[in-house]
Design a protein around this motif. Structure first.
Motif, PDB file in Angstrom:
ATOM      1  N   ILE A 179      -8.342 -69.417  60.746  1.00  9.40           N
ATOM      2  CA  ILE A 179      -7.181 -68.746  61.342  1.00  9.40           C
ATOM      3  C   ILE A 179      -6.744 -69.565  62.553  1.00  9.40           C
ATOM      4  CG2 ILE A 179      -6.294 -66.616  62.344  1.00  9.40           C
ATOM      5  CD1 ILE A 179      -8.547 -65.121  60.862  1.00  9.40           C
ATOM      6  N   GLN A 180      -5.475 -69.911  62.579  1.00 11.89           N
ATOM      7  CA  GLN A 180      -4.932 -70.760  63.633  1.00 11.89           C
ATOM      8  C   GLN A 180      -4.678 -69.975  64.928  1.00 11.89           C
ATOM      9  OE1 GLN A 180      -4.572 -74.090  63.450  1.00 11.89           O
ATOM     10  NE2 GLN A 180      -5.603 -73.836  61.477  1.00 11.89           N
ATOM     11  N   GLU A 181      -4.682 -70.694  66.036  1.00 10.43           N
ATOM     12  CA  GLU A 181      -4.386 -70.116  67.349  1.00 10.43           C
ATOM     13  C   GLU A 181      -2.979 -69.522  67.339  1.00 10.43           C
ATOM     14  OE1 GLU A 181      -3.655 -71.769  71.873  1.00 10.43           O
ATOM     15  OE2 GLU A 181      -4.885 -72.927  70.505  1.00 10.43           O
ATOM     16  N   GLY A 182      -2.817 -68.379  67.999  1.00 12.52           N
ATOM     17  CA  GLY A 182      -1.523 -67.714  68.091  1.00 12.52           C
ATOM     18  C   GLY A 182      -1.251 -66.719  66.987  1.00 12.52           C
ATOM     19  N   THR A 183      -2.121 -66.637  65.991  1.00 17.98           N
ATOM     20  CA  THR A 183      -1.951 -65.723  64.864  1.00 17.98           C
ATOM     21  C   THR A 183      -2.391 -64.318  65.258  1.00 17.98           C
ATOM     22  OG1 THR A 183      -2.457 -67.542  63.360  1.00 17.98           O
ATOM     23  CG2 THR A 183      -2.542 -65.324  62.437  1.00 17.98           C
ATOM     24  N   ASN A 184      -1.611 -63.327  64.850  1.00 15.65           N
ATOM     25  CA  ASN A 184      -2.032 -61.938  65.044  1.00 15.65           C
ATOM     26  C   ASN A 184      -3.070 -61.585  63.985  1.00 15.65           C
ATOM     27  OD1 ASN A 184      -0.344 -61.400  67.227  1.00 15.65           O
ATOM     28  ND2 ASN A 184       1.355 -60.838  65.889  1.00 15.65           N
ATOM     29  N   VAL A 185      -4.128 -60.892  64.409  1.00 15.81           N
ATOM     30  CA  VAL A 185      -5.212 -60.539  63.498  1.00 15.81           C
ATOM     31  C   VAL A 185      -5.524 -59.056  63.596  1.00 15.81           C
ATOM     32  CG1 VAL A 185      -6.281 -62.819  63.450  1.00 15.81           C
ATOM     33  CG2 VAL A 185      -6.939 -61.212  65.217  1.00 15.81           C
ATOM     34  N   LEU A 186      -6.057 -58.542  62.512  1.00 10.15           N
ATOM     35  CA  LEU A 186      -6.524 -57.162  62.442  1.00 10.15           C
ATOM     36  C   LEU A 186      -8.045 -57.180  62.520  1.00 10.15           C
ATOM     37  CD1 LEU A 186      -5.991 -54.114  61.835  1.00 10.15           C
ATOM     38  CD2 LEU A 186      -6.291 -54.700  59.423  1.00 10.15           C
ATOM     39  N   ILE A 187      -8.602 -56.373  63.397  1.00  7.00           N
ATOM     40  CA  ILE A 187     -10.055 -56.309  63.534  1.00  7.00           C
ATOM     41  C   ILE A 187     -10.587 -55.371  62.459  1.00  7.00           C
ATOM     42  CG2 ILE A 187     -11.967 -55.694  65.053  1.00  7.00           C
ATOM     43  CD1 ILE A 187      -9.996 -56.322  67.397  1.00  7.00           C
ATOM     44  N   VAL A 188     -11.349 -55.935  61.534  1.00  6.27           N
ATOM     45  CA  VAL A 188     -11.885 -55.178  60.408  1.00  6.27           C
ATOM     46  C   VAL A 188     -13.231 -54.566  60.779  1.00  6.27           C
ATOM     47  CG1 VAL A 188     -12.612 -55.316  57.996  1.00  6.27           C
ATOM     48  CG2 VAL A 188     -10.682 -56.685  58.798  1.00  6.27           C
ATOM     49  N   GLU A 189     -14.035 -55.325  61.521  1.00  4.62           N
ATOM     50  CA  GLU A 189     -15.392 -54.892  61.822  1.00  4.62           C
ATOM     51  C   GLU A 189     -15.838 -55.541  63.133  1.00  4.62           C
ATOM     52  OE1 GLU A 189     -19.477 -54.418  59.214  1.00  4.62           O
ATOM     53  OE2 GLU A 189     -17.970 -55.864  58.591  1.00  4.62           O
ATOM     54  N   ALA A 190     -16.793 -54.914  63.787  1.00  9.04           N
ATOM     55  CA  ALA A 190     -17.384 -55.486  64.998  1.00  9.04           C
ATOM     56  C   ALA A 190     -18.895 -55.277  64.935  1.00  9.04           C
ATOM     57  CB  ALA A 190     -16.807 -54.821  66.241  1.00  9.04           C
ATOM     58  N   LYS A 191     -19.634 -56.379  64.979  1.00 12.66           N
ATOM     59  CA  LYS A 191     -21.101 -56.310  64.938  1.00 12.66           C
ATOM     60  C   LYS A 191     -21.674 -57.254  65.974  1.00 12.66           C
ATOM     61  CE  LYS A 191     -21.681 -55.641  59.962  1.00 12.66           C
ATOM     62  NZ  LYS A 191     -22.218 -56.303  58.772  1.00 12.66           N
ATOM     63  N   ASN A 192     -22.627 -56.779  66.744  1.00 14.31           N
ATOM     64  CA  ASN A 192     -23.362 -57.604  67.707  1.00 14.31           C
ATOM     65  C   ASN A 192     -22.444 -58.418  68.620  1.00 14.31           C
ATOM     66  OD1 ASN A 192     -25.782 -56.687  66.569  1.00 14.31           O
ATOM     67  ND2 ASN A 192     -25.713 -58.311  65.034  1.00 14.31           N
ATOM     68  N   GLY A 193     -21.340 -57.837  69.025  1.00 20.52           N
ATOM     69  CA  GLY A 193     -20.428 -58.507  69.946  1.00 20.52           C
ATOM     70  C   GLY A 193     -19.459 -59.470  69.295  1.00 20.52           C
ATOM     71  N   VAL A 194     -19.488 -59.604  67.971  1.00 19.71           N
ATOM     72  CA  VAL A 194     -18.596 -60.510  67.253  1.00 19.71           C
ATOM     73  C   VAL A 194     -17.611 -59.678  66.438  1.00 19.71           C
ATOM     74  CG1 VAL A 194     -18.443 -62.344  65.520  1.00 19.71           C
ATOM     75  CG2 VAL A 194     -20.361 -62.294  67.121  1.00 19.71           C
ATOM     76  N   LEU A 195     -16.334 -60.063  66.516  1.00 19.46           N
ATOM     77  CA  LEU A 195     -15.296 -59.378  65.747  1.00 19.46           C
ATOM     78  C   LEU A 195     -15.087 -60.096  64.425  1.00 19.46           C
ATOM     79  CD1 LEU A 195     -12.654 -58.888  68.577  1.00 19.46           C
ATOM     80  CD2 LEU A 195     -14.447 -57.306  67.863  1.00 19.46           C
ATOM     81  N   TYR A 196     -14.954 -59.347  63.358  1.00 22.17           N
ATOM     82  CA  TYR A 196     -14.636 -59.885  62.047  1.00 22.17           C
ATOM     83  C   TYR A 196     -13.178 -59.530  61.795  1.00 22.17           C
ATOM     84  CZ  TYR A 196     -19.587 -60.679  61.549  1.00 22.17           C
ATOM     85  OH  TYR A 196     -20.862 -61.131  61.736  1.00 22.17           O
TER      86      TYR A 196
END
Length: 176
Positions: free
Chosen positions: A147-164
């Motif tokens: 995923i390139q910089e500046g792209t809008n993303v949807l957060i699907v999941e969050a585990k151990n401080g990392v967003l998927y």
């Protein structure tokens, strides 16, 4: 008038120094008393004693009023200032502290912007904006996509401080 063999000015001054020292100690070791409950708030009690003793010392030193009347006036002044301290400073601060907190679960479904590109099978960084500020968190592609910089993303999941995350723009265009 004397109390405990000392002048009232000395009693007020000693109370002022002792309560000032207690405030400093409370600032350093206050976490020990945090579990005391709502009815025993050391900040308010120490502020009341400090303000009351300071007012009492000033009235005793610079006025010729009766000592009982000075004690009553000092208590009223201390009560008004301490109530204002509680109402206008301590209560809003405790509310503000709670509103800034977030959990990983509360980030699910939010929209963020990639601020550091996410490579395939790698990590980047996503910025999430809300009313209380901005949060930057490490992120990786949900389907291991780049995923390139500046792209809008949807957060699907969050585990151990990392967003998927997955690209939000593509999902929106597809009618997802």
């Amino acid at each position: 008038m004397d109390l405990f063999g000392m002048s009232l000015e000395s009693v007020y001054l000693i109370a002022l120094f002792v309560s000032g020292a207690a405030i400093l100690l409370y600032m350093l070791f206050g976490d020990v008393l945090d579990g005391a409950g709502e009815f025993f708030n050391p900040t308010l009690i120490l502020a009341f004693i400090t303000i009351g003793s300071a007012a009492g010392y000033i009235f005793e030193a610079y006025s010729s009023m009766n000592s009982v009347f000075i004690l009553l006036i000092s208590c009223v002044i201390a009560f008004i200032i301490t109530a204002g301290l509680n109402l206008f400073i301590l209560i809003p601060l405790s509310s503000a502290e709670e509103s800034l907190a977030y959990t990983e679960q509360s980030l699910k479904g939010r929209i963020g912007k990639v601020i550091t590109s996410i490579p395939e099978d790698g990590f980047g960084e996503v910025l999430i904006e809300n009313a209380s500020g901005r949060i930057a968190k490490p992120a990786t592609g949900y389907k291991k996509e780049a995923i390139q910089e500046g792209t809008n993303v949807l957060i699907v999941e969050a585990k151990n401080g990392v967003l998927y995350v997955t690209m939000y723009d593509d999902l929106y265009k597809e009618g997802f």
